[in-house]
Design an enzyme around this catalytic site. Sequence first.
Site, PDB file in Angstrom:
ATOM      1  N   GLY A   1       0.826  -1.214   0.000  1.00  0.00           N
ATOM      2  CA  GLY A   1       0.000   0.000   0.000  1.00  0.00           C
ATOM      3  C   GLY A   1       0.854   1.256   0.000  1.00  0.00           C
ATOM      4  O   GLY A   1       0.553   2.236  -0.692  1.00  0.00           O
TER       5      GLY A   1
ATOM      6  N   ARG B   1      -7.006  -3.431  -4.687  1.00  0.00           N
ATOM      7  CA  ARG B   1      -6.841  -2.429  -3.612  1.00  0.00           C
ATOM      8  C   ARG B   1      -7.228  -1.041  -4.140  1.00  0.00           C
ATOM      9  O   ARG B   1      -6.802  -0.632  -5.224  1.00  0.00           O
ATOM     10  CB  ARG B   1      -5.395  -2.434  -3.095  1.00  0.00           C
ATOM     11  CG  ARG B   1      -5.004  -3.793  -2.507  1.00  0.00           C
ATOM     12  CD  ARG B   1      -3.786  -3.706  -1.638  1.00  0.00           C
ATOM     13  NE  ARG B   1      -4.070  -3.006  -0.391  1.00  0.00           N
ATOM     14  CZ  ARG B   1      -3.183  -2.780   0.567  1.00  0.00           C
ATOM     15  NH1 ARG B   1      -1.942  -3.181   0.410  1.00  0.00           N
ATOM     16  NH2 ARG B   1      -3.529  -2.161   1.666  1.00  0.00           N
TER      17      ARG B   1
ATOM     18  N   SER C   1      -6.194   5.731   4.782  1.00  0.00           N
ATOM     19  CA  SER C   1      -5.497   6.965   5.176  1.00  0.00           C
ATOM     20  C   SER C   1      -4.325   7.253   4.247  1.00  0.00           C
ATOM     21  O   SER C   1      -3.832   8.381   4.201  1.00  0.00           O
ATOM     22  CB  SER C   1      -4.974   6.815   6.605  1.00  0.00           C
ATOM     23  OG  SER C   1      -4.001   5.771   6.647  1.00  0.00           O
TER      24      SER C   1
ATOM     25  N   GLU D   1      -4.273  -1.979  11.275  1.00  0.00           N
ATOM     26  CA  GLU D   1      -3.306  -2.989  10.827  1.00  0.00           C
ATOM     27  C   GLU D   1      -2.986  -4.019  11.917  1.00  0.00           C
ATOM     28  O   GLU D   1      -2.423  -5.063  11.611  1.00  0.00           O
ATOM     29  CB  GLU D   1      -2.049  -2.331  10.226  1.00  0.00           C
ATOM     30  CG  GLU D   1      -1.074  -1.811  11.205  1.00  0.00           C
ATOM     31  CD  GLU D   1       0.187  -1.184  10.581  1.00  0.00           C
ATOM     32  OE1 GLU D   1       0.354  -1.153   9.364  1.00  0.00           O
ATOM     33  OE2 GLU D   1       1.015  -0.719  11.383  1.00  0.00           O
TER      34      GLU D   1
ATOM     35  N   LYS E   1       6.652  -9.910   3.602  1.00  0.00           N
ATOM     36  CA  LYS E   1       6.197  -8.560   3.181  1.00  0.00           C
ATOM     37  C   LYS E   1       6.723  -7.495   4.139  1.00  0.00           C
ATOM     38  O   LYS E   1       7.130  -6.421   3.723  1.00  0.00           O
ATOM     39  CB  LYS E   1       4.661  -8.527   3.128  1.00  0.00           C
ATOM     40  CG  LYS E   1       4.082  -7.197   2.640  1.00  0.00           C
ATOM     41  CD  LYS E   1       2.569  -7.282   2.503  1.00  0.00           C
ATOM     42  CE  LYS E   1       1.980  -6.077   1.796  1.00  0.00           C
ATOM     43  NZ  LYS E   1       1.913  -4.858   2.597  1.00  0.00           N
TER      44      LYS E   1
HETATM   45  O1  LIG Z   1       0.512   4.871   5.974  1.00  0.00           O
HETATM   46  C1  LIG Z   1       0.855   3.746   6.340  1.00  0.00           C
HETATM   47  O2  LIG Z   1       2.063   3.448   6.479  1.00  0.00           O
HETATM   48  C2  LIG Z   1      -0.182   2.755   6.625  1.00  0.00           C
HETATM   49  C3  LIG Z   1      -1.473   3.150   6.820  1.00  0.00           C
HETATM   50  C4  LIG Z   1      -2.558   2.207   7.110  1.00  0.00           C
HETATM   51  O3  LIG Z   1      -3.319   2.052   5.931  1.00  0.00           O
HETATM   52  P1  LIG Z   1      -4.957   2.139   5.895  1.00  0.00           P
HETATM   53  O4  LIG Z   1      -5.332   3.501   6.328  1.00  0.00           O
HETATM   54  O5  LIG Z   1      -5.262   1.816   4.482  1.00  0.00           O
HETATM   55  O6  LIG Z   1      -5.422   1.087   6.857  1.00  0.00           O
HETATM   56  C5  LIG Z   1      -2.028   0.848   7.583  1.00  0.00           C
HETATM   57  O7  LIG Z   1      -3.051  -0.084   7.664  1.00  0.00           O
HETATM   58  C6  LIG Z   1      -0.924   0.366   6.676  1.00  0.00           C
HETATM   59  O8  LIG Z   1      -0.440  -0.871   7.090  1.00  0.00           O
HETATM   60  C7  LIG Z   1       0.237   1.330   6.708  1.00  0.00           C
HETATM   61  C1  LIG Z   2      -2.459  -2.838   5.472  1.00  0.00           C
HETATM   62  C2  LIG Z   2      -1.166  -3.146   5.495  1.00  0.00           C
HETATM   63  O1  LIG Z   2      -0.231  -2.879   4.550  1.00  0.00           O
HETATM   64  P1  LIG Z   2      -0.141  -1.858   3.346  1.00  0.00           P
HETATM   65  O2  LIG Z   2       0.980  -0.911   3.674  1.00  0.00           O
HETATM   66  O3  LIG Z   2       0.182  -2.701   2.161  1.00  0.00           O
HETATM   67  O4  LIG Z   2      -1.458  -1.133   3.207  1.00  0.00           O
HETATM   68  C3  LIG Z   2      -0.587  -3.887   6.644  1.00  0.00           C
HETATM   69  O5  LIG Z   2       0.662  -4.010   6.698  1.00  0.00           O
HETATM   70  O6  LIG Z   2      -1.334  -4.362   7.514  1.00  0.00           O
END
Ligand SMILES: O=C(O)C1=C[C@@H](OP(=O)(O)O)[C@@H](O)[C@H](O)C1
Ligand SMILES: C=C(OP(=O)(O)O)C(=O)O
Length: 452
Positions: A103, A131, A179, A333, A433
């Site tokens: 992400g 996604r 976010s 997360e 990952k």
């Molecule tokens: O900005 C980041 O580093 C992250 C934000 C979150 O994403 P979401 O807001 O999509 O849950 C989290 O779940 C992800 O693992 C990492």
């Molecule tokens: C949602 C997650 O990862 P990503 O950064 O790929 O969104 C996670 O690590 O739980």
Amino acid sequence: MVTMTVEETWAAPQADGPLEATVTIPGSKSLSNRYLILAALGSRPVRLTGLLRSRDTDLMIGALAALGVDCRVDPNKATNVTVIPPAGGRFRGGARVDCGLAGTVMRFVPGLAMLADGPTRFDGDEQAYRRPMRPLLEGLTQLGARIEYLGQEGFLPFVLTPPDRLVGREVTIDSSASSQFISGLLLLAARADGPTTIVHSGQHLPSLPHIAMTVEDLRQAGVRVQANPDRCRWSVEGRGTAGTGLPDQVQVEPDLSNAAPFLGAALIGGGQVSVPNWPDHTTQPGGLLPGYLETIGAQVDMVPDGQGSPTCRVTGGEAIHGLGDFDLSPAGEIVPSIAAILVFADGPSRLHGIGHLRGHETNRLKALATEITRIGGQARELDDGLAIEPVPVHRLHGAVMETYADHRMATFAAMIGLRIPGIRVRNIGTTAKTMPDFPGMWKRMLAGEDQG
Ligand SMILES: O=C(O)C1=C[C@@H](OP(=O)(O)O)[C@@H](O)[C@H](O)C1
Ligand SMILES: C=C(OP(=O)(O)O)C(=O)O
């Protein structure tokens, strides 16, 4: 679809007595990938120490390299990486960026492509095609990008053509699905000519600590940011080609979300697990973990370490309590790790504010309900979350558990296996990952080998 024999699965080890372990957790994925981006947006080399080296951060390093950023790995210590931004702050166009399933790569790197001298193609794992991406790309379109979708509209893969010049302005998006859309825009806004204001127009905004993390990291890089999360507005001073200015050297905190399976093990398996270098102050959502674990029934002690940050020591209690109605939207997360503990609770839990987990690595609400049911537990999806009902532990049984290419579903299954015999896990390697050697760390925790 690839099928696996039982022999190819990983036998989750059971805890055969109270745990007594110290586990050192590698660097934070979220901080590592923000610092890599912020270093690339600057004009001087930055040395990052304690950087996470895992699939997600290696994909980020690969993406930066494709865009013309020189990332030099210390030959004596792979977690020390020096990032040298391209001369003049212009990234190399014509690049192909592989986002894998990360992400942070798919939502943060398109911002860099806005500053490239030609179009960039973004692709990833097939599972990444599900996604959500559209709100981020709509925000970038408001800043002058052109997006050509190569598959389904609103998703990877796509080509981003940047504007001739990035000029700050007000951008409005609905960030309720992640976010990371807001974080991606905030990071880029540091390089705009003139100020940028980002407005979230949706009802719900998950993972606020991760947005606070982006704001704090930008400030650490000398960028002025006005954050009004209550009004869903963030304003960033645009520094144009002057860019960001991280200190010459930045140390990355341990990944507190990756600490969750290990600390949670002390509740499921009994005994004590300690994680050193727990930051006194953090924007990581894992900073909420000690409080959550106390509510569930653990004893948590922050043990001073003389010179550095304290050690977080978690001791499993007599009982594991359900959380009742509980809002986990700040820390989505760590839901799989919390859920694994709650499977053994003496009361029900209804976890709310986490509907967006349907767009994580897999549909985590469906995956968790399916896997808890598979081992004889009781769980169901809610509109905005997950309900877990207590089931006596003798009714839970072994099974081959699916992980859906999701690292946190794999660590979830390992946690279940601490107490239930006969748990086997498909594709334990997916933990790479965000953790380079989860099976080894888990084994050493169970053997009580001090990894501190
Ligand atoms: O900005 C980041 O580093 C992250 C934000 C979150 O994403 P979401 O807001 O999509 O849950 C989290 O779940 C992800 O693992 C990492
Ligand atoms: C949602 C997650 O990862 P990503 O950064 O790929 O969104 C996670 O690590 O739980």
